[in-house]
Scaffold this motif. Structure first.
Motif, PDB file in Angstrom:
ATOM      1  N   GLY A 182       0.917  -1.199  -0.106  1.00  0.00           N
ATOM      2  CA  GLY A 182      -0.010  -0.248   0.058  1.00  0.00           C
ATOM      3  C   GLY A 182       0.751   1.136   0.257  1.00  0.00           C
ATOM      4  N   LYS A 183       0.353   2.257   0.302  1.00  0.00           N
ATOM      5  CA  LYS A 183       0.982   3.633   0.440  1.00  0.00           C
ATOM      6  C   LYS A 183       0.881   4.172   1.846  1.00  0.00           C
ATOM      7  CE  LYS A 183       2.605   6.406  -2.657  1.00  0.00           C
ATOM      8  NZ  LYS A 183       3.656   6.022  -3.668  1.00  0.00           N
ATOM      9  N   GLY A 184       2.215   4.564   2.348  1.00  0.00           N
ATOM     10  CA  GLY A 184       2.166   5.245   3.828  1.00  0.00           C
ATOM     11  C   GLY A 184       2.607   6.697   3.645  1.00  0.00           C
ATOM     12  N   ARG A 185       2.286   7.129   4.796  1.00  0.00           N
ATOM     13  CA  ARG A 185       2.677   8.521   5.167  1.00  0.00           C
ATOM     14  C   ARG A 185       2.033   9.661   4.019  1.00  0.00           C
ATOM     15  NH1 ARG A 185       8.926   9.254   7.155  1.00  0.00           N
ATOM     16  NH2 ARG A 185       8.428   7.949   9.154  1.00  0.00           N
ATOM     17  N   VAL A 186       0.950   9.160   3.498  1.00  0.00           N
ATOM     18  CA  VAL A 186      -0.178   9.926   2.539  1.00  0.00           C
ATOM     19  C   VAL A 186      -0.534  11.196   3.495  1.00  0.00           C
ATOM     20  CG1 VAL A 186      -1.879  10.169   0.927  1.00  0.00           C
ATOM     21  CG2 VAL A 186      -0.443   8.012   1.097  1.00  0.00           C
ATOM     22  N   ARG A 187      -0.174  12.364   3.134  1.00  0.00           N
ATOM     23  CA  ARG A 187      -0.406  13.545   4.242  1.00  0.00           C
ATOM     24  C   ARG A 187      -1.441  14.567   3.347  1.00  0.00           C
ATOM     25  NH1 ARG A 187       5.507  15.470   5.777  1.00  0.00           N
ATOM     26  NH2 ARG A 187       5.798  15.181   3.821  1.00  0.00           N
ATOM     27  N   ASP A 225     -18.906  31.635   6.837  1.00  0.00           N
ATOM     28  CA  ASP A 225     -17.527  31.938   7.299  1.00  0.00           C
ATOM     29  C   ASP A 225     -16.792  31.087   8.196  1.00  0.00           C
ATOM     30  OD1 ASP A 225     -18.364  34.352   5.998  1.00  0.00           O
ATOM     31  OD2 ASP A 225     -19.136  35.181   7.617  1.00  0.00           O
ATOM     32  N   ARG A 226     -17.420  29.821   8.803  1.00  0.00           N
ATOM     33  CA  ARG A 226     -16.838  29.164   9.896  1.00  0.00           C
ATOM     34  C   ARG A 226     -16.140  28.119   8.963  1.00  0.00           C
ATOM     35  NH1 ARG A 226     -17.091  27.597  15.104  1.00  0.00           N
ATOM     36  NH2 ARG A 226     -16.595  25.376  15.713  1.00  0.00           N
ATOM     37  N   HIS A 227     -14.885  27.760   9.124  1.00  0.00           N
ATOM     38  CA  HIS A 227     -14.217  26.762   8.484  1.00  0.00           C
ATOM     39  C   HIS A 227     -13.680  25.838   9.465  1.00  0.00           C
ATOM     40  CE1 HIS A 227     -12.456  29.838   5.150  1.00  0.00           C
ATOM     41  NE2 HIS A 227     -13.831  29.590   5.335  1.00  0.00           N
ATOM     42  N   GLU A 228     -13.340  24.574   8.981  1.00  0.00           N
ATOM     43  CA  GLU A 228     -12.793  23.522   9.892  1.00  0.00           C
ATOM     44  C   GLU A 228     -11.741  22.816   9.223  1.00  0.00           C
ATOM     45  OE1 GLU A 228     -13.946  22.527  12.924  1.00  0.00           O
ATOM     46  OE2 GLU A 228     -15.827  23.519  12.919  1.00  0.00           O
ATOM     47  N   VAL A 229     -10.606  22.596   9.836  1.00  0.00           N
ATOM     48  CA  VAL A 229      -9.433  21.899   9.243  1.00  0.00           C
ATOM     49  C   VAL A 229      -9.119  20.643   9.823  1.00  0.00           C
ATOM     50  CG1 VAL A 229      -8.245  24.021   8.333  1.00  0.00           C
ATOM     51  CG2 VAL A 229      -7.777  23.074  10.719  1.00  0.00           C
ATOM     52  N   SER A 230      -8.814  19.741   9.135  1.00  0.00           N
ATOM     53  CA  SER A 230      -8.424  18.291   9.333  1.00  0.00           C
ATOM     54  C   SER A 230      -7.071  17.575   8.658  1.00  0.00           C
ATOM     55  CB  SER A 230      -9.611  17.240   9.027  1.00  0.00           C
ATOM     56  OG  SER A 230      -9.370  16.113   9.378  1.00  0.00           O
ATOM     57  N   GLN A 231      -5.970  17.508   9.266  1.00  0.00           N
ATOM     58  CA  GLN A 231      -4.608  17.448   8.906  1.00  0.00           C
ATOM     59  C   GLN A 231      -4.513  15.974   9.018  1.00  0.00           C
ATOM     60  OE1 GLN A 231      -1.648  20.106   9.435  1.00  0.00           O
ATOM     61  NE2 GLN A 231       0.091  18.396   9.210  1.00  0.00           N
ATOM     62  N   LEU A 232      -4.464  14.795   8.135  1.00  0.00           N
ATOM     63  CA  LEU A 232      -4.220  13.396   8.250  1.00  0.00           C
ATOM     64  C   LEU A 232      -3.030  13.142   7.745  1.00  0.00           C
ATOM     65  CD1 LEU A 232      -7.966  12.568   7.488  1.00  0.00           C
ATOM     66  CD2 LEU A 232      -6.985  13.159   9.765  1.00  0.00           C
ATOM     67  N   ASN A 233      -2.338  11.909   8.237  1.00  0.00           N
ATOM     68  CA  ASN A 233      -1.223  11.220   7.658  1.00  0.00           C
ATOM     69  C   ASN A 233      -1.832   9.853   7.690  1.00  0.00           C
ATOM     70  OD1 ASN A 233       0.964   9.712   7.298  1.00  0.00           O
ATOM     71  ND2 ASN A 233       2.142  11.180   8.611  1.00  0.00           N
ATOM     72  N   VAL A 234      -1.997   9.206   6.225  1.00  0.00           N
ATOM     73  CA  VAL A 234      -2.796   8.281   6.162  1.00  0.00           C
ATOM     74  C   VAL A 234      -1.869   6.808   5.815  1.00  0.00           C
ATOM     75  CG1 VAL A 234      -4.622   7.010   4.653  1.00  0.00           C
ATOM     76  CG2 VAL A 234      -4.643   9.298   5.612  1.00  0.00           C
ATOM     77  N   LYS A 235      -1.881   5.650   6.351  1.00  0.00           N
ATOM     78  CA  LYS A 235      -1.266   4.596   5.744  1.00  0.00           C
ATOM     79  C   LYS A 235      -2.525   3.811   5.431  1.00  0.00           C
ATOM     80  CE  LYS A 235       1.641   0.720   7.206  1.00  0.00           C
ATOM     81  NZ  LYS A 235       2.217  -0.077   8.375  1.00  0.00           N
ATOM     82  N   ALA A 236      -2.602   3.244   3.958  1.00  0.00           N
ATOM     83  CA  ALA A 236      -3.464   2.525   3.505  1.00  0.00           C
ATOM     84  C   ALA A 236      -2.864   1.211   2.702  1.00  0.00           C
ATOM     85  CB  ALA A 236      -4.276   3.094   2.312  1.00  0.00           C
TER      86      ALA A 236
END
Length: 280
Positions: free
Chosen positions: A9-14, A23-34
């Motif tokens: 698979g793939k690791g460290r998919v950022r 006007d309201r924002h949400e952020v989600s920063q992920l590091n994915v290993k599939a």
């Protein structure tokens, strides 16, 4: 010779997802290993890549699902991502996802949350692990990695085995701190994964803070009991707690005593305390 098992698979998919709600924002920063398993043995045994999905493609699917699902929490995002792999590639028999989140906390000014400004929250990385088998069950756990907490009293270490190799003195009053790795298995879907994850952490921190600890072992078990009692949607909780040691400094050379006031912080070597608490 037989190929016993294979997966790739793939690791460290950022990836950073930005979700706009007015006007309201949400952020989600992920590091994915599939990681995927399935009909890929020919690539190993016969140099035949005809069934293999490129790891670059596996990475691209993460980005596409991120674009199509900016507002999902991490657990729901993982569920959609695993389904996409299984629906798109019939040669994939199972998918295993491991995701670490970098936490960004919303800034507030004059008591008012700011709609689009954040500060990095470095205390622990939320994690999600999901395993989905074609035609079978999907299992998922959430947790946190490197979550540090401390109390400056109401902790002791006494009545342990003492022999010729024992040098640590007993104490009924010590600093107790750890950088915890914890995960909890879902047996049902909560109304909100993020809110329920916060409830788990709030519960274990309350037990840790509000009760005397005879040992880290003692605290961990009671923390686990309380989490299961508070959150019916989880079936078990595992916690691994390396001690963050604070060693009283000897100040006698300076004509000073040390009444548990000044310490040398160290985490090497550290005690490693682990347990899993489940439902009967």
């Amino acid at each position: 010779m037989p190929l016993i098992r294979n997966r790739y698979g793939k690791g460290r998919v950022r990836v950073m997802r930005l979700h706009r709600d007015g006007d309201r924002h949400e952020v989600s920063q992920l590091n994915v290993k599939a990681m995927v398993e399935g009909d890929f043995a020919p690539a190993y045994t016969h140099g035949d890549n005809s069934t293999s999905v490129s790891t670059d493609t596996i990475k691209n699917v993460v980005n596409v699902i991120a674009r199509e699902n900016t507002g999902l929490c991490t657990e729901e995002f993982c569920q959609v991502l695993a389904t996409k792999y299984l629906d798109t590639y019939p040669q994939i028999a199972s998918v295993a996802l491991t995701v670490h989140e970098t936490k960004w906390s919303r800034l507030s000014f004059d008591g008012k949350p700011h709609p689009h400004s954040f500060v990095l929250d470095s205390n622990g990385k939320p994690t999600v692990e999901l395993s989905s088998v074609r035609g079978g069950v999907t299992t998922m756990s959430s947790g946190i990695d490197g979550f540090a907490f401390l109390k400056s009293t109401q902790s002791g270490w006494e009545n342990y085995v003492k022999d010729a190799y024992t040098t640590i003195p007993p104490t009924a009053d010590r600093l107790c701190a750890t950088s915890m790795v914890a995960s909890w298995k879902w047996s049902g879907k909560p109304l909100s994964y993020p809110a329920t994850n916060r409830k788990v952490l709030d519960t274990v921190l309350e037990v840790f803070s509000m009760t005397y600890s005879k040992s880290v072992q003692d605290s961990l078990y009671r923390m686990g009991e309380a989490a299961l009692a508070t959150v019916p949607e989880i079936s078990e909780i595992s916690m691994a707690c390396p001690n963050m040691h604070f060693i009283p400094m000897n100040l006698s050379a300076f004509g000073l005593d040390n009444n548990n006031d000044v310490f040398l912080p160290t985490d090497e070597p550290h005690g490693q305390i682990e347990c899993t608490v489940g439902r009967g």
